[in-house]
Design an enzyme around this catalytic site. Structure first.
Site, PDB file in Angstrom:
ATOM      1  N   ASP A  37       0.854  -1.195   0.000  1.00 48.82           N
ATOM      2  CA  ASP A  37       0.000   0.000   0.000  1.00 48.82           C
ATOM      3  C   ASP A  37       0.886   1.241   0.000  1.00 48.82           C
ATOM      4  OD1 ASP A  37      -3.259   0.272   0.923  1.00 48.82           O
ATOM      5  OD2 ASP A  37      -2.058   2.106   0.996  1.00 48.82           O
TER       6      ASP A  37
ATOM      7  N   ASP B 196       3.698   2.606  -3.823  1.00 48.56           N
ATOM      8  CA  ASP B 196       2.818   3.549  -4.511  1.00 48.56           C
ATOM      9  C   ASP B 196       2.686   3.058  -5.951  1.00 48.56           C
ATOM     10  OD1 ASP B 196       1.610   5.614  -5.852  1.00 48.56           O
ATOM     11  OD2 ASP B 196       3.033   7.162  -5.242  1.00 48.56           O
ATOM     12  N   VAL B 197       1.502   2.620  -6.334  1.00 48.63           N
ATOM     13  CA  VAL B 197       1.352   2.049  -7.680  1.00 48.63           C
ATOM     14  C   VAL B 197       1.504   3.092  -8.792  1.00 48.63           C
ATOM     15  CG1 VAL B 197      -0.026   0.056  -6.953  1.00 48.63           C
ATOM     16  CG2 VAL B 197      -1.186   2.168  -7.664  1.00 48.63           C
TER      17      VAL B 197
ATOM     18  N   ASN C 247      -5.649  -4.153  -7.105  1.00 47.01           N
ATOM     19  CA  ASN C 247      -6.821  -3.598  -6.413  1.00 47.01           C
ATOM     20  C   ASN C 247      -6.752  -2.096  -6.168  1.00 47.01           C
ATOM     21  OD1 ASN C 247      -9.144  -3.669  -4.319  1.00 47.01           O
ATOM     22  ND2 ASN C 247      -7.384  -2.926  -3.143  1.00 47.01           N
TER      23      ASN C 247
ATOM     24  N   TYR D  11     -13.235   7.866 -13.364  1.00 47.46           N
ATOM     25  CA  TYR D  11     -13.531   6.580 -12.714  1.00 47.46           C
ATOM     26  C   TYR D  11     -14.341   5.695 -13.663  1.00 47.46           C
ATOM     27  CZ  TYR D  11     -14.406   3.534  -8.674  1.00 47.46           C
ATOM     28  OH  TYR D  11     -14.446   2.467  -7.788  1.00 47.46           O
TER      29      TYR D  11
ATOM     30  N   LYS E  88     -12.614   2.190 -15.033  1.00 46.74           N
ATOM     31  CA  LYS E  88     -13.160   0.912 -14.555  1.00 46.74           C
ATOM     32  C   LYS E  88     -13.679   0.090 -15.734  1.00 46.74           C
ATOM     33  CE  LYS E  88     -12.092   1.313 -10.247  1.00 46.74           C
ATOM     34  NZ  LYS E  88     -11.108   0.413  -9.618  1.00 46.74           N
TER      35      LYS E  88
ATOM     36  N   THR F  13     -16.061   1.433   2.679  1.00 49.50           N
ATOM     37  CA  THR F  13     -14.594   1.466   2.800  1.00 49.50           C
ATOM     38  C   THR F  13     -14.169   2.924   2.993  1.00 49.50           C
ATOM     39  OG1 THR F  13     -14.179   1.825   0.454  1.00 49.50           O
ATOM     40  CG2 THR F  13     -14.457  -0.468   1.151  1.00 49.50           C
TER      41      THR F  13
HETATM   42  N1  LIG Z   1     -15.830   0.828  -1.920  1.00 47.72           N
HETATM   43  C1  LIG Z   1     -16.588   0.727  -2.989  1.00 47.72           C
HETATM   44  O1  LIG Z   1     -17.801   0.967  -2.916  1.00 47.72           O
HETATM   45  C2  LIG Z   1     -15.993   0.296  -4.304  1.00 47.72           C
HETATM   46  C3  LIG Z   1     -16.880  -0.009  -5.350  1.00 47.72           C
HETATM   47  C4  LIG Z   1     -16.347  -0.410  -6.564  1.00 47.72           C
HETATM   48  C5  LIG Z   1     -14.980  -0.531  -6.716  1.00 47.72           C
HETATM   49  N2  LIG Z   1     -14.148  -0.229  -5.681  1.00 47.72           N
HETATM   50  C6  LIG Z   1     -12.704  -0.354  -5.908  1.00 47.72           C
HETATM   51  O2  LIG Z   1     -12.112  -1.080  -4.867  1.00 47.72           O
HETATM   52  C7  LIG Z   1     -10.715  -0.766  -4.840  1.00 47.72           C
HETATM   53  C8  LIG Z   1     -10.300  -0.573  -3.396  1.00 47.72           C
HETATM   54  O3  LIG Z   1     -10.944   0.575  -2.891  1.00 47.72           O
HETATM   55  P1  LIG Z   1     -11.657   0.606  -1.467  1.00 47.72           P
HETATM   56  O4  LIG Z   1     -13.081   0.925  -1.682  1.00 47.72           O
HETATM   57  O5  LIG Z   1     -11.275  -0.569  -0.695  1.00 47.72           O
HETATM   58  O6  LIG Z   1     -11.031   1.961  -0.882  1.00 47.72           O
HETATM   59  P2  LIG Z   1     -10.055   2.248   0.344  1.00 47.72           P
HETATM   60  O7  LIG Z   1      -9.747   3.695   0.198  1.00 47.72           O
HETATM   61  O8  LIG Z   1     -10.647   1.761   1.614  1.00 47.72           O
HETATM   62  O9  LIG Z   1      -8.765   1.396   0.039  1.00 47.72           O
HETATM   63  C9  LIG Z   1      -7.897   1.745  -1.006  1.00 47.72           C
HETATM   64  C10 LIG Z   1      -6.475   1.493  -0.564  1.00 47.72           C
HETATM   65  O10 LIG Z   1      -5.639   1.802  -1.686  1.00 47.72           O
HETATM   66  C11 LIG Z   1      -4.555   2.566  -1.213  1.00 47.72           C
HETATM   67  N3  LIG Z   1      -4.032   3.398  -2.296  1.00 47.72           N
HETATM   68  C12 LIG Z   1      -4.529   4.550  -2.777  1.00 47.72           C
HETATM   69  N4  LIG Z   1      -3.718   5.031  -3.719  1.00 47.72           N
HETATM   70  C13 LIG Z   1      -2.692   4.179  -3.831  1.00 47.72           C
HETATM   71  C14 LIG Z   1      -1.504   4.139  -4.607  1.00 47.72           C
HETATM   72  N5  LIG Z   1      -1.210   5.135  -5.453  1.00 47.72           N
HETATM   73  N6  LIG Z   1      -0.667   3.097  -4.460  1.00 47.72           N
HETATM   74  C15 LIG Z   1      -0.944   2.101  -3.587  1.00 47.72           C
HETATM   75  N7  LIG Z   1      -2.018   2.089  -2.799  1.00 47.72           N
HETATM   76  C16 LIG Z   1      -2.883   3.124  -2.922  1.00 47.72           C
HETATM   77  C17 LIG Z   1      -5.100   3.391  -0.071  1.00 47.72           C
HETATM   78  O11 LIG Z   1      -4.037   3.820   0.801  1.00 47.72           O
HETATM   79  C18 LIG Z   1      -6.039   2.402   0.593  1.00 47.72           C
HETATM   80  O12 LIG Z   1      -5.383   1.633   1.589  1.00 47.72           O
HETATM   81  C19 LIG Z   1     -10.516   0.430  -5.736  1.00 47.72           C
HETATM   82  O13 LIG Z   1      -9.975   0.032  -6.971  1.00 47.72           O
HETATM   83  C20 LIG Z   1     -11.929   0.944  -5.916  1.00 47.72           C
HETATM   84  O14 LIG Z   1     -12.089   1.661  -7.114  1.00 47.72           O
HETATM   85  C21 LIG Z   1     -14.628   0.185  -4.475  1.00 47.72           C
END
Ligand SMILES: NC(=O)c1ccc[n+]([C@@H]2O[C@H](COP(=O)([O-])OP(=O)(O)OC[C@H]3O[C@@H](n4cnc5c(N)ncnc54)[C@H](O)[C@@H]3O)[C@@H](O)[C@H]2O)c1
Length: 259
Positions: A37, A63-64, A90, A163, A167, A198
């Protein structure tokens, strides 16, 4: 069928939310898991908690946005553990509000912000898939699981332009790579979540009751999911239970896309 004991898994964005749930379910089922992360302290905190529960996990600051660093991290995982069985691409970020909010309207979208989202949600996902694929191709086995969104399947009014575009793009990346890598027994699939509670978008689904209500109305199950609810699908896609599943996108959305 759902056995993943001693398999090696790598997760991006694993300090929180869905990435953490992926890491947990793999670890809870006996896999060796690297939690990466940008929030290295968060990844270390969660890893320490899982290690204390007896699981085999390690944390890594990644950092991705730094594309060469992704390759370095995945290569290092393989060098240390000898293989890579499951890679969860992810990490992803919100693009801010959708077109029903003034700042999300097409005329007001900053191209710089759009490109930032493209970099993290698309280019970095491709770089993660690529870095994992190299090893899995050689092993003639492996699973790549990409976190897309129902925003990539249809227009979701709450999602920003960047977004929605990224996606959708990663869903087709998954199809494309799955067809190339099927011959190596590397299976690649996308998960398309609906609303999960989240920290994304500054934790909007944790702290804004009116937004929560809108989301609940848009879902036939009339509730927002907890991150743990993604675990069953993640384990399915990472294990032999899904041995004939590749190139697909699986919504997990409380029925939202059925409406
Ligand atoms: N929560 C939702 O409703 C939802 C719905 C559809 C898709 N998603 C997708 O799920 C995935 C995870 O998101 P989430 O909802 O768990 O959010 P979250 O913010 O809880 O978790 C995301 C994590 O990614 C990390 N992150 C952010 N930028 C980064 C980077 N540049 N390099 C490495 N790590 C990084 C953050 O520090 C965090 O720990 C994302 O791709 C998001 O688009 C989430």
């Amino acid at each position: 069928m759902f056995e993943v004991r001693d398999r090696v898994a790598f997760v991006t964005g694993a300090a929180s939310g869905l990435g953490l749930a992926y890491a947990e379910v793999m670890a809870e089922n006996g896999a060796r898991v690297v939690l990466s992360d940008i929030d290295g302290a968060g990844a270390e905190r969660e890893s320490a908690r899982l290690r204390a529960a007896g699981h085999s996990v390690e944390a890594l600051t990644l950092d991705v946005a730094d594309l060469p660093a992704i390759r370095t991290a995945i290569d290092a995982t393989v060098a240390k553990h000898g293989r890579l069985d499951a890679c969860f691409a992810n990490a992803g970020i919100s693009a801010g509000p959708g077109p029903f909010t003034e700042t999300g309207q097409i005329a007001n979208v900053s191209l710089e912000a759009f490109e930032r989202v493209v970099h993290i949600n698309l280019t970095s996902v491709f770089a993660t898939m690529q870095a994992a694929a190299v090893h899995m191709q050689r092993q003639r086995a492996g699973r790549i699981i990409v976190t897309a969104s129902i925003s990539g399947l249809r227009s979701e009014s709450v999602s920003g332009y960047g977004y929605a575009a990224t996606k959708a793009a990663i869903i087709n990346l998954v199809r494309h790579a799955a067809t190339e890598l099927a011959q190596y027994n590397v299976l690649i699939n996308a998960i398309a979540p609906g609303p999960f509670r989240t920290n994304i978008a500054d934790g909007i689904l944790r702290r804004r009751p009116e937004v929560v209500r809108d989301f609940e109305e848009a879902v036939p199950l009339h509730r927002i999911a907890e991150p743990d609810e993604i675990k069953g699908l993640a384990l399915y896609l990472a294990s032999d239970a899904s041995s004939y599943v590749t190139g697909t996108v699986i919504p997990i959305d409380g029925g939202a896309t059925a409406w």
